[in-house]
Design an enzyme around this catalytic site. Structure first.
Site, mmCIF file in Angstrom:
data_model
loop_
_atom_site.group_PDB
_atom_site.id
_atom_site.type_symbol
_atom_site.label_atom_id
_atom_site.label_comp_id
_atom_site.label_asym_id
_atom_site.label_seq_id
_atom_site.Cartn_x
_atom_site.Cartn_y
_atom_site.Cartn_z
ATOM 1 N N ASP A 1 -10.182 -3.679 -5.064
ATOM 2 C CA ASP A 1 -9.306 -2.701 -4.416
ATOM 3 C C ASP A 1 -9.281 -1.455 -5.291
ATOM 4 O O ASP A 1 -9.039 -1.540 -6.502
ATOM 5 C CB ASP A 1 -7.906 -3.294 -4.268
ATOM 6 C CG ASP A 1 -6.902 -2.344 -3.643
ATOM 7 O OD1 ASP A 1 -7.300 -1.256 -3.178
ATOM 8 O OD2 ASP A 1 -5.705 -2.696 -3.608
ATOM 9 N N HIS B 1 -8.241 -4.908 -0.665
ATOM 10 C CA HIS B 1 -7.088 -4.154 -0.190
ATOM 11 C C HIS B 1 -6.690 -4.588 1.225
ATOM 12 O O HIS B 1 -7.532 -4.694 2.111
ATOM 13 C CB HIS B 1 -7.365 -2.647 -0.193
ATOM 14 C CG HIS B 1 -6.129 -1.850 0.104
ATOM 15 N ND1 HIS B 1 -5.155 -1.631 -0.848
ATOM 16 C CD2 HIS B 1 -5.681 -1.256 1.237
ATOM 17 C CE1 HIS B 1 -4.182 -0.921 -0.313
ATOM 18 N NE2 HIS B 1 -4.467 -0.693 0.948
ATOM 19 N N SER C 1 0.838 -1.200 0.000
ATOM 20 C CA SER C 1 0.000 0.000 0.000
ATOM 21 C C SER C 1 0.877 1.255 0.000
ATOM 22 O O SER C 1 1.653 1.471 -0.921
ATOM 23 C CB SER C 1 -0.960 -0.042 1.186
ATOM 24 O OG SER C 1 -1.978 0.918 1.055
#
Length: 406
Positions: free
Chosen positions: A346, A376, A188
């Protein structure tokens, strides 16, 4: 009777709060609903505390995370775990036990929107511990500074400083790391930092040691288009909703949170923004960079007229150190072979897919690892209590790629 009725009402209310319509293909939807309900509760409580002036919303979230997740450095039979520093940046080191020999090395940057989490969290500790044991590698998990106290480029500089020390002859010798087998990785926001660091250091001719690989886990790579197909498709899919991502970007770039509505409708990247060139726009033109099965029937959202001057107020929006997807082709071509993990459900899916495409076009060897049932953050949910099957699969495949390519 009254107690039963009250219990039924409370149960119904809890079920109503937890239940969320999810796409049919998402992995173990009820687990994701429970996770989202928990995260949503924390977010709402932190928003309330922020509004009342008790504390910044991020501070409350991080206190909760620290109380629940942060653990001490504890060694085990296979791995020695210690807390140290890299260039003054707090770092947890995972070093395999056993006979002395040259080992692979991985520097890892955790996710959390540049504002949340820590490499000392149980989920990241378990991930890095497993990497160290399975790969017989020295793994260093970096705790870079966080927003709101630190804003871009602070996090980037912390990642860069730590990486330079990681690649130094002194550290290679101290930990017995093979300088020909080192990798930069992160998930991320940490994937963002890993990509940015890989770009910078791959172009640094003064460095003797270079990364052999970059492994990016559902990375966030641009903030100019909040209407890519994945943003449109997954804007209301937990755990990373589209407004959350816009908020994280503004916090990271040290910008006014009042700009969030402008970002959400792409007013900040309208055609009347002179600071955004046609060349820049081409680097995130998903109509050309994405395969047909990801574009589906979604249409680009490009405003002719928007809110002029936003980029002048927030120059980080087009700074490649913050948005690695905007890098020049020549820079991308110098970076090491790449692993890019993406998840169908995501909002950041297309950031990773476009980056993989641009790396390939620049001549970089790329492995794209896509999870049709993924969401995610799934990889850090590979262990109890929120163990998910896609989390276990993704972690296993990620470590396998490192084993085969490092």
């Amino acid at each position: 009777m009254r107690l039963r009725l009250a219990g039924a009402v409370l149960l119904a209310a809890a079920a109503y709060y937890v239940y969320l319509p999810l796409p049919s293909g998402v992995s173990e939807p009820w687990k994701l609903m429970l996770l989202d309900a928990l995260f949503r509760s924390f977010m709402q409580a932190s928003d309330a505390a922020h509004t009342l002036g008790v504390c910044h919303r991020v501070h409350l979230l991080n206190r909760v995370v620290s109380w629940v997740e942060v653990i001490e450095a504890r060694s085990c039979s296979a791995v020695n775990v210690t807390d140290s520093t890299l260039g003054g940046i707090p770092t947890r080191v995972f070093q395999p036990k056993g006979e002395s020999r040259l080992r692979r090395g991985v520097i890892y940057f955790h996710g959390g929107g540049w504002a949340l989490a820590s490499g000392r969290m149980r989920s990241y500790d378990l991930l890095c511990r497993k990497m160290a044991a399975d790969l017989d590698a020295v793994v260093m998990s970096v705790d870079y500074r966080l927003a709101p106290e630190a804003v871009f480029p602070d996090q980037y500089y912390d990642a860069l400083v730590a990486s330079r020390v990681f690649l130094s002859d002194e550290l290679m010798q101290q930990y017995g790391i093979d300088p020909k087998r080192v990798c930069v990785s992160g998930d991320s926001a940490g994937g963002n930092l890993a990509a940015a660091v890989a770009q910078e250091l791959s172009s640094d001719i003064s460095l003797k040691v270079k990364f052999k690989a970059q492994a990016l886990i559902y990375p966030v790579l641009q903030a100019l288009d909040f209407h890519t197909p994945s943003y449109q498709q997954n804007q209301a899919v937990p755990i990373l909703y589209r407004p959350y991502m816009a908020r994280f970007w503004l916090q990271y770039l040290g910008a006014d949170s009042a700009l969030e509505p402008l970002l959400l409708v792409n007013n900040h990247s309208s055609l009347d923004q002179p600071a955004i060139s046609a060349a820049t726009r081409s680097k995130l033109n998903w109509t050309a960079l994405l395969p047909a099965e990801r574009k589906k029937n979604f249409k680009p959202v490009v405003k002719k007229k928007g809110s002029p001057g936003v980029v002048d107020k927030v120059p980080g929006l087009i700074d490649v150190r913050a948005a690695p997807l905007l890098a020049e082709q020549g820079v991308l071509g110098k970076t090491p072979k790449a692993y890019v993990m993406t998840c169908e459900f995501d909002v950041l899916r297309d950031d990773g897919l476009m980056y993989g495409r641009r790396l390939r076009d620049a001549g970089v060897e790329v492995t794209s690892d896509h999870y049709e049932d993924g969401f995610h953050g799934c990889m850090v949910f590979a262990n109890l209590p929120m163990m998910s099957s896609v989390g276990q699969r993704s972690m296993r495949n990620y470590i396998h790629w490192l084993d085969q390519n490092l």
